[in-house]
Design a protein around this motif. Sequence first.
Motif, PDB file in Angstrom:
ATOM      1  N   MET A   1       0.855  -1.261  -0.129  1.00 55.40           N
ATOM      2  CA  MET A   1       0.011   0.015  -0.085  1.00 55.40           C
ATOM      3  C   MET A   1       0.947   1.353  -0.018  1.00 55.40           C
ATOM      4  SD  MET A   1      -2.937   1.465   2.870  1.00 55.40           S
ATOM      5  CE  MET A   1      -4.397   0.043   2.119  1.00 55.40           C
ATOM      6  N   LYS A   2       0.410   2.271  -0.475  1.00 52.34           N
ATOM      7  CA  LYS A   2       1.177   3.589  -0.589  1.00 52.34           C
ATOM      8  C   LYS A   2       0.191   4.712  -0.101  1.00 52.34           C
ATOM      9  CE  LYS A   2       3.919   2.111  -4.780  1.00 52.34           C
ATOM     10  NZ  LYS A   2       4.240   2.461  -6.242  1.00 52.34           N
ATOM     11  N   VAL A   3       0.750   5.319   0.702  1.00 47.83           N
ATOM     12  CA  VAL A   3      -0.005   6.245   1.366  1.00 47.83           C
ATOM     13  C   VAL A   3       0.669   7.560   1.544  1.00 47.83           C
ATOM     14  CG1 VAL A   3      -1.448   6.823   3.709  1.00 47.83           C
ATOM     15  CG2 VAL A   3      -1.264   4.369   2.956  1.00 47.83           C
ATOM     16  N   LEU A   4      -0.258   8.756   1.133  1.00 53.22           N
ATOM     17  CA  LEU A   4       0.135  10.080   1.575  1.00 53.22           C
ATOM     18  C   LEU A   4      -0.456  10.747   2.661  1.00 53.22           C
ATOM     19  CD1 LEU A   4       1.777  12.566   0.667  1.00 53.22           C
ATOM     20  CD2 LEU A   4       0.026  13.083  -0.803  1.00 53.22           C
ATOM     21  N   ILE A   5       0.199  11.317   3.640  1.00 52.17           N
ATOM     22  CA  ILE A   5      -0.373  11.818   4.717  1.00 52.17           C
ATOM     23  C   ILE A   5      -0.265  13.321   4.559  1.00 52.17           C
ATOM     24  CG2 ILE A   5      -0.218  12.447   7.410  1.00 52.17           C
ATOM     25  CD1 ILE A   5       0.709   9.567   7.559  1.00 52.17           C
ATOM     26  N   VAL A   6      -1.519  14.268   4.578  1.00 57.48           N
ATOM     27  CA  VAL A   6      -1.279  15.542   4.243  1.00 57.48           C
ATOM     28  C   VAL A   6      -1.439  16.420   5.762  1.00 57.48           C
ATOM     29  CG1 VAL A   6      -2.176  17.509   3.274  1.00 57.48           C
ATOM     30  CG2 VAL A   6      -1.930  15.296   1.953  1.00 57.48           C
ATOM     31  N   LYS A   7      -0.602  16.761   6.127  1.00 57.99           N
ATOM     32  CA  LYS A   7      -0.614  17.352   7.471  1.00 57.99           C
ATOM     33  C   LYS A   7       0.408  18.734   7.224  1.00 57.99           C
ATOM     34  CE  LYS A   7      -2.655  18.374  11.507  1.00 57.99           C
ATOM     35  NZ  LYS A   7      -4.081  18.761  11.595  1.00 57.99           N
ATOM     36  N   LEU A   8      -0.139  19.890   7.277  1.00 55.54           N
ATOM     37  CA  LEU A   8       0.929  20.836   6.365  1.00 55.54           C
ATOM     38  C   LEU A   8       1.489  21.587   7.905  1.00 55.54           C
ATOM     39  CD1 LEU A   8      -1.226  22.116   3.710  1.00 55.54           C
ATOM     40  CD2 LEU A   8       0.782  20.627   3.607  1.00 55.54           C
ATOM     41  N   SER A   9       0.652  21.993   8.956  1.00 49.35           N
ATOM     42  CA  SER A   9       1.052  22.717   9.983  1.00 49.35           C
ATOM     43  C   SER A   9      -0.114  22.665  10.950  1.00 49.35           C
ATOM     44  CB  SER A   9       1.281  24.372   9.443  1.00 49.35           C
ATOM     45  OG  SER A   9      -0.047  24.738   8.767  1.00 49.35           O
ATOM     46  N   ALA A  10       0.105  23.130  12.110  1.00 51.46           N
ATOM     47  CA  ALA A  10       1.113  23.891  12.702  1.00 51.46           C
ATOM     48  C   ALA A  10       2.060  22.656  13.510  1.00 51.46           C
ATOM     49  CB  ALA A  10       1.266  24.800  13.725  1.00 51.46           C
ATOM     50  N   LEU A  11       3.249  23.270  14.217  1.00 51.16           N
ATOM     51  CA  LEU A  11       3.989  22.015  14.689  1.00 51.16           C
ATOM     52  C   LEU A  11       3.360  21.111  15.563  1.00 51.16           C
ATOM     53  CD1 LEU A  11       6.755  20.991  15.511  1.00 51.16           C
ATOM     54  CD2 LEU A  11       7.015  22.658  17.288  1.00 51.16           C
ATOM     55  N   GLY A  12       2.407  21.790  16.474  1.00 54.30           N
ATOM     56  CA  GLY A  12       1.616  20.979  17.708  1.00 54.30           C
ATOM     57  C   GLY A  12       0.842  19.892  16.757  1.00 54.30           C
ATOM     58  N   ASP A  13       0.014  20.135  15.634  1.00 58.21           N
ATOM     59  CA  ASP A  13      -0.731  19.496  14.807  1.00 58.21           C
ATOM     60  C   ASP A  13      -0.017  18.506  14.224  1.00 58.21           C
ATOM     61  OD1 ASP A  13      -2.827  20.918  15.576  1.00 58.21           O
ATOM     62  OD2 ASP A  13      -2.724  22.050  13.904  1.00 58.21           O
ATOM     63  N   VAL A  14       1.085  18.725  13.765  1.00 54.89           N
ATOM     64  CA  VAL A  14       2.037  17.784  13.041  1.00 54.89           C
ATOM     65  C   VAL A  14       2.438  16.426  14.051  1.00 54.89           C
ATOM     66  CG1 VAL A  14       4.355  17.404  11.844  1.00 54.89           C
ATOM     67  CG2 VAL A  14       2.818  19.237  11.080  1.00 54.89           C
ATOM     68  N   VAL A  15       2.867  17.041  15.493  1.00 53.44           N
ATOM     69  CA  VAL A  15       3.292  15.894  16.436  1.00 53.44           C
ATOM     70  C   VAL A  15       2.182  15.117  16.686  1.00 53.44           C
ATOM     71  CG1 VAL A  15       4.085  15.965  18.911  1.00 53.44           C
ATOM     72  CG2 VAL A  15       5.317  17.483  17.349  1.00 53.44           C
ATOM     73  N   GLN A  16       1.037  15.612  16.843  1.00 54.49           N
ATOM     74  CA  GLN A  16      -0.160  14.879  17.226  1.00 54.49           C
ATOM     75  C   GLN A  16      -0.639  13.865  16.113  1.00 54.49           C
ATOM     76  OE1 GLN A  16      -3.112  16.970  20.091  1.00 54.49           O
ATOM     77  NE2 GLN A  16      -2.405  18.500  18.712  1.00 54.49           N
ATOM     78  N   SER A  17      -0.325  14.312  14.969  1.00 53.58           N
ATOM     79  CA  SER A  17      -0.610  13.344  13.906  1.00 53.58           C
ATOM     80  C   SER A  17       0.398  12.318  13.617  1.00 53.58           C
ATOM     81  CB  SER A  17      -0.626  14.161  12.683  1.00 53.58           C
ATOM     82  OG  SER A  17      -1.550  15.054  12.489  1.00 53.58           O
ATOM     83  N   THR A 268       0.971  25.384  22.880  1.00 59.93           N
ATOM     84  CA  THR A 268       1.633  25.450  21.619  1.00 59.93           C
ATOM     85  C   THR A 268       2.341  24.295  21.160  1.00 59.93           C
ATOM     86  OG1 THR A 268       3.156  27.038  20.461  1.00 59.93           O
ATOM     87  CG2 THR A 268       3.884  26.273  22.648  1.00 59.93           C
ATOM     88  N   GLY A 269       3.075  24.383  19.883  1.00 61.99           N
ATOM     89  CA  GLY A 269       3.680  23.131  19.573  1.00 61.99           C
ATOM     90  C   GLY A 269       4.760  22.500  20.227  1.00 61.99           C
ATOM     91  N   VAL A 270       5.445  23.285  21.056  1.00 54.37           N
ATOM     92  CA  VAL A 270       6.619  23.036  21.859  1.00 54.37           C
ATOM     93  C   VAL A 270       5.720  21.926  23.023  1.00 54.37           C
ATOM     94  CG1 VAL A 270       8.548  23.456  23.675  1.00 54.37           C
ATOM     95  CG2 VAL A 270       8.192  24.615  21.306  1.00 54.37           C
ATOM     96  N   MET A 271       4.643  22.276  23.513  1.00 56.37           N
ATOM     97  CA  MET A 271       4.079  21.473  24.684  1.00 56.37           C
ATOM     98  C   MET A 271       3.743  20.231  23.903  1.00 56.37           C
ATOM     99  SD  MET A 271       0.257  22.190  26.219  1.00 56.37           S
ATOM    100  CE  MET A 271      -0.522  21.785  24.418  1.00 56.37           C
ATOM    101  N   HIS A 272       3.178  20.046  22.921  1.00 50.09           N
ATOM    102  CA  HIS A 272       3.071  18.699  22.097  1.00 50.09           C
ATOM    103  C   HIS A 272       4.364  17.920  22.030  1.00 50.09           C
ATOM    104  CE1 HIS A 272      -1.259  19.489  22.094  1.00 50.09           C
ATOM    105  NE2 HIS A 272      -1.215  20.555  21.383  1.00 50.09           N
ATOM    106  N   LEU A 273       5.209  18.489  21.495  1.00 44.71           N
ATOM    107  CA  LEU A 273       6.732  17.846  21.109  1.00 44.71           C
ATOM    108  C   LEU A 273       7.276  17.359  22.580  1.00 44.71           C
ATOM    109  CD1 LEU A 273       8.813  17.319  19.238  1.00 44.71           C
ATOM    110  CD2 LEU A 273       9.824  19.666  19.390  1.00 44.71           C
ATOM    111  N   ALA A 274       7.165  18.258  23.750  1.00 43.27           N
ATOM    112  CA  ALA A 274       7.934  17.741  24.929  1.00 43.27           C
ATOM    113  C   ALA A 274       7.079  16.367  25.015  1.00 43.27           C
ATOM    114  CB  ALA A 274       7.702  18.591  25.779  1.00 43.27           C
ATOM    115  N   ALA A 275       5.648  16.701  25.180  1.00 37.98           N
ATOM    116  CA  ALA A 275       4.926  15.602  25.702  1.00 37.98           C
ATOM    117  C   ALA A 275       5.281  14.185  24.901  1.00 37.98           C
ATOM    118  CB  ALA A 275       3.654  15.850  25.630  1.00 37.98           C
ATOM    119  N   ALA A 276       5.346  14.296  23.534  1.00 42.74           N
ATOM    120  CA  ALA A 276       5.618  13.111  22.629  1.00 42.74           C
ATOM    121  C   ALA A 276       6.891  12.549  23.135  1.00 42.74           C
ATOM    122  CB  ALA A 276       5.382  13.589  21.256  1.00 42.74           C
ATOM    123  N   LEU A 277       7.959  13.439  23.506  1.00 41.02           N
ATOM    124  CA  LEU A 277       9.193  12.824  23.768  1.00 41.02           C
ATOM    125  C   LEU A 277       9.370  12.487  25.381  1.00 41.02           C
ATOM    126  CD1 LEU A 277      11.171  15.868  22.110  1.00 41.02           C
ATOM    127  CD2 LEU A 277      11.294  13.398  21.773  1.00 41.02           C
TER     128      LEU A 277
END
Length: 342
Positions: A1-17, A268-277
Amino acid sequence: MKVLIVKLSALGDVVQSLPVAMAIRRQLPEAQIDWLVERPSAGLLQDHPALDRVLVSPRHEMSEAQGLPLSPLTGFGRALRSVRYDAVLDLQGLMKSAICVALSRGERKIGWRGGKEPLAALAYNHKLAPFDPDRPALERYLDMLEPLGLERPAKIEFGLSPRPEELAAARSLLPWPDDGRPMVILHPMAKWDSKLWPLASWVELAKLLGAQGVRLVVSGSRDDRNIGRLIARHSELGEGLLDLTGRTGLKELAALLTLADAVVCTDTGVMHLAAALGTKVAALFGPTAPWRTGPSGAGHEILRAGLDCSPCFERFCGDAQCMIQISPDQAAQAALRLVSGR
């Protein structure tokens, strides 16, 4: 299967995707998984274990160019259409992402019916029911797995783990010996004016934590350097506070967040990035709702004033008492609880 994910911005949304890509990789290890993103968040996706290719939208490049910059758009169009995808997932749900979905070559183009920009649904041939905005964003993104015949993961994975050389580079930025004293990162900025905490509160927070022997790092982009300098100057902590605003890319920032004992930040995005890490955060919420966009995982500290007008989801506010009434002492106590817990 070939899949394209489209999630352009912002950083927090990208991390949560990212858990969507990880779930596809876990269940379809031979799949080709590509991701279309905008330039500010692209660095985080480079070399990600779930992804085969990262496509970068030319939107920022074109806006910065003079005249009629057709070459970036032409090259991007060729790259976007170079693969015939079995599924294209629009996790953004806006017109700017829907246009990319429409231009892509995909057998199934999947997105939500309705949303902030309902016309975006014209780009999809498989429409999901409108989502409940009060559901956590991460949970909504995982709904995209069902049309692919995949299961929701029992364990949420982001696939973010700084490499040893990235951790070493982050440590080299720190002027302190590795002697066990706690380090807390302060991230004072946000894209919405209404999410900002007063500068005086950040300064007082730094003083309170510094008095407890906590070493501090202020993070931010190049545009945030003035704020970083002001916090460093007025907190009067000398070598106890390191201003790194404008000095780290996303990979370096991720490594620093991994080294920190806790992060104090806005929604903000850094909040999501920190939690993901896996780093615990003390997050200041005012105009937005932590049950919608709060940090992933357990053990975080959510700070709110609890006013009747909050959350209002307004980007601008002439009063912003929902943020002003969160005291530096509350934030300091939350950060210290996180530090002691770690």
